[in-house]
Write a protein that holds these residues in place. Structure first.
Motif, mmCIF file in Angstrom:
data_model
loop_
_atom_site.group_PDB
_atom_site.id
_atom_site.type_symbol
_atom_site.label_atom_id
_atom_site.label_comp_id
_atom_site.label_asym_id
_atom_site.label_seq_id
_atom_site.Cartn_x
_atom_site.Cartn_y
_atom_site.Cartn_z
ATOM 1 N N GLY A 7 0.833 -1.197 0.000
ATOM 2 C CA GLY A 7 0.000 0.000 0.000
ATOM 3 C C GLY A 7 0.861 1.238 0.000
ATOM 4 O O GLY A 7 2.081 1.170 -0.205
ATOM 5 N N LEU A 8 0.233 2.381 0.237
ATOM 6 C CA LEU A 8 0.965 3.639 0.267
ATOM 7 C C LEU A 8 0.593 4.423 1.508
ATOM 8 O O LEU A 8 -0.403 4.130 2.179
ATOM 9 C CB LEU A 8 0.671 4.465 -0.990
ATOM 10 N N MET A 9 1.402 5.432 1.827
ATOM 11 C CA MET A 9 1.091 6.353 2.914
ATOM 12 C C MET A 9 1.096 7.766 2.356
ATOM 13 O O MET A 9 1.980 8.144 1.588
ATOM 14 C CB MET A 9 2.110 6.239 4.050
ATOM 15 N N THR A 34 -2.750 11.505 8.397
ATOM 16 C CA THR A 34 -1.783 10.497 7.957
ATOM 17 C C THR A 34 -2.602 9.286 7.547
ATOM 18 O O THR A 34 -3.259 8.661 8.392
ATOM 19 C CB THR A 34 -0.815 10.126 9.098
ATOM 20 N N ILE A 35 -2.595 8.978 6.271
ATOM 21 C CA ILE A 35 -3.498 7.946 5.759
ATOM 22 C C ILE A 35 -2.735 6.889 4.969
ATOM 23 O O ILE A 35 -1.879 7.221 4.152
ATOM 24 C CB ILE A 35 -4.606 8.577 4.880
ATOM 25 N N CYS A 36 -2.998 5.638 5.262
ATOM 26 C CA CYS A 36 -2.468 4.524 4.490
ATOM 27 C C CYS A 36 -3.584 3.984 3.602
ATOM 28 O O CYS A 36 -4.716 3.826 4.074
ATOM 29 C CB CYS A 36 -1.958 3.414 5.402
ATOM 30 N N VAL A 37 -3.278 3.743 2.347
ATOM 31 C CA VAL A 37 -4.259 3.197 1.410
ATOM 32 C C VAL A 37 -3.771 1.825 0.952
ATOM 33 O O VAL A 37 -2.737 1.711 0.304
ATOM 34 C CB VAL A 37 -4.474 4.119 0.199
ATOM 35 N N PHE A 38 -4.529 0.800 1.329
ATOM 36 C CA PHE A 38 -4.189 -0.586 0.982
ATOM 37 C C PHE A 38 -5.354 -1.173 0.170
ATOM 38 O O PHE A 38 -6.367 -1.592 0.733
ATOM 39 C CB PHE A 38 -3.944 -1.398 2.248
ATOM 40 N N PRO A 39 -5.237 -1.179 -1.171
ATOM 41 C CA PRO A 39 -6.357 -1.562 -2.042
ATOM 42 C C PRO A 39 -6.914 -2.957 -1.800
ATOM 43 O O PRO A 39 -8.085 -3.222 -2.098
ATOM 44 C CB PRO A 39 -5.756 -1.448 -3.453
ATOM 45 N N GLU A 40 -6.100 -3.874 -1.265
ATOM 46 C CA GLU A 40 -6.578 -5.243 -1.056
ATOM 47 C C GLU A 40 -7.280 -5.431 0.282
ATOM 48 O O GLU A 40 -7.790 -6.515 0.569
ATOM 49 C CB GLU A 40 -5.402 -6.223 -1.167
ATOM 50 N N ASN A 41 -7.355 -4.402 1.088
ATOM 51 C CA ASN A 41 -7.990 -4.537 2.402
ATOM 52 C C ASN A 41 -9.454 -4.972 2.357
ATOM 53 O O ASN A 41 -9.881 -5.780 3.192
ATOM 54 C CB ASN A 41 -7.874 -3.223 3.185
ATOM 55 N N PRO A 42 -10.258 -4.436 1.417
ATOM 56 C CA PRO A 42 -11.667 -4.857 1.406
ATOM 57 C C PRO A 42 -11.855 -6.366 1.281
ATOM 58 O O PRO A 42 -12.808 -6.924 1.846
ATOM 59 C CB PRO A 42 -12.231 -4.116 0.186
#
Length: 328
Positions: free
Chosen positions: A51-53, A71-79
């Motif tokens: 993911g990214l931050m 401060t946000i982390c985006v992890f596309p596979e989380n759902p």
């Protein structure tokens, strides 16, 4: 010094969608008037990371000045794991002393304020008689956008399509008890869009999921899923055929793949962005001018929106005795 801690559940109770739409409208007006400031977000995206931050600072001037930092982390596979793709925190600071006031769950704020901003855009740009909604995606943003669209238009029906039909079915069944109009899962995006006057794309797709031939005359589109220069949900033909509105020009010309890829293909010019939503709110730029126009709001999400939400939540928590106060 005490700071306020707000959890996901507490934020959902303190920031109902109907209230947040008003908070976001005031925020976008203040931003358009130059009373709020933010730089472009800084994104850390290592090649091997899952993911990214992103770091999203903002400042509000005036008598009760404040700083905010998401401060946000985006992890596309989380759902697929049953988790929100957005994870992180929003910190609120006193604008006079720099003291920290609060630390809040960023997933909840992002979910609610993103949909609320789309609500502001929809109220400004969609036809008054728009009553059929299509939602592409079945994650957190699909849920909150359903709530936002229901706040600003009298909906008669909604259709949900997702990459996995079972996910669309599960969402429709979960949220149906909260609404008086039917919410139906459909197997294809084309079927969801048929006759829809309101469209929300809330996916993690890297390539277009929406095609021009599926979009009805007079539709309004909220495109919120893509957030980088190389990804898009909307095809070039739809971008070219639409009146394009953004939350912020600087963000769009640096981060919005839906716009940038159509520009690179020569289908549009840099002047294709009609206005920022704040400019329309101020009456400086026109919104929709005819019933058959396709309007499109490209949302990237702004740090000033997180700051505005955090300030509202802080005051609500103090008034209602909510949250947890800790020595810091």
């Amino acid at each position: 010094m005490e700071i306020l801690i707000l959890t996901n559940r507490e934020i959902e109770k303190l920031l109902p969608m109907s209230e947040c739409i008003g908070v976001m409208e005031e925020c976008l007006l203040a931003f358009a008037r130059g009373r709020m400031h933010q730089p472009l977000r800084m994104v850390v995206r290592p090649e091997t990371a899952a993911g990214l931050m992103a770091l999203m600072p903002a400042y509000k001037s005036g008598e009760a000045s404040a700083y905010g930092l998401k401060t946000i982390c985006v992890f596309p596979e989380n759902p697929a794991k049953g988790k929100d793709a957005h994870q992180g925190s929003v910190a609120l600071f006193d604008g006079e002393t720099g003291e920290m006031r609060a630390m809040m769950n960023a997933s909840a704020i992002t979910a609610i304020r993103t949909a609320a901003v789309s609500g502001v855009a929809t109220r400004l740009l969609a036809r008054e008689d728009a009553s059929e909604l299509a939602i592409i995606g079945a994650g957190v943003q699909a849920r909150t956008h359903l709530a936002a669209m229901a706040c600003v238009r009298s909906l008669k029906r909604a259709r949900v399509a997702s990459r996995t039909f079972e996910h669309a079915q599960a969402l429709a069944q979960e949220v149906q008890p909260g609404y008086s109009f039917p919410i139906t899962a459909v197997e294809t995006i084309e079927e969801a869009l048929r006759g829809a006057q309101l469209i929300v794309t809330a996916t993690s797709a890297h390539e277009p999921v929406l095609k021009r031939e599926w979009v009805a005359p007079g539709a309004h589109i909220n495109a919120i899923g893509a957030y980088s220069p190389a990804t898009r949900e909307i095809d070039t033909a739809t971008i070219a055929a639409s009146l394009l509105f953004v939350d912020r020009r600087e963000s769009a010309i640096n981060e919005a793949g839906d716009y940038l890829l159509a520009l690179q293909e020569g289908a549009i010019s840099p002047e294709h962005i009609r206005a920022e939503i704040g400019e329309v709110l101020l009456g400086e730029k026109p919104g929709r001018t005819s019933p058959d126009e396709i309007t499109l709001f490209k949302s990237l999400g702004l740090a000033v929106e997180d700051l505005a939400a955090a300030e509202y939540l802080y005051h609500q928590a103090k008034t209602k005795g909510a949250g947890t106060w800790v020595e810091f």
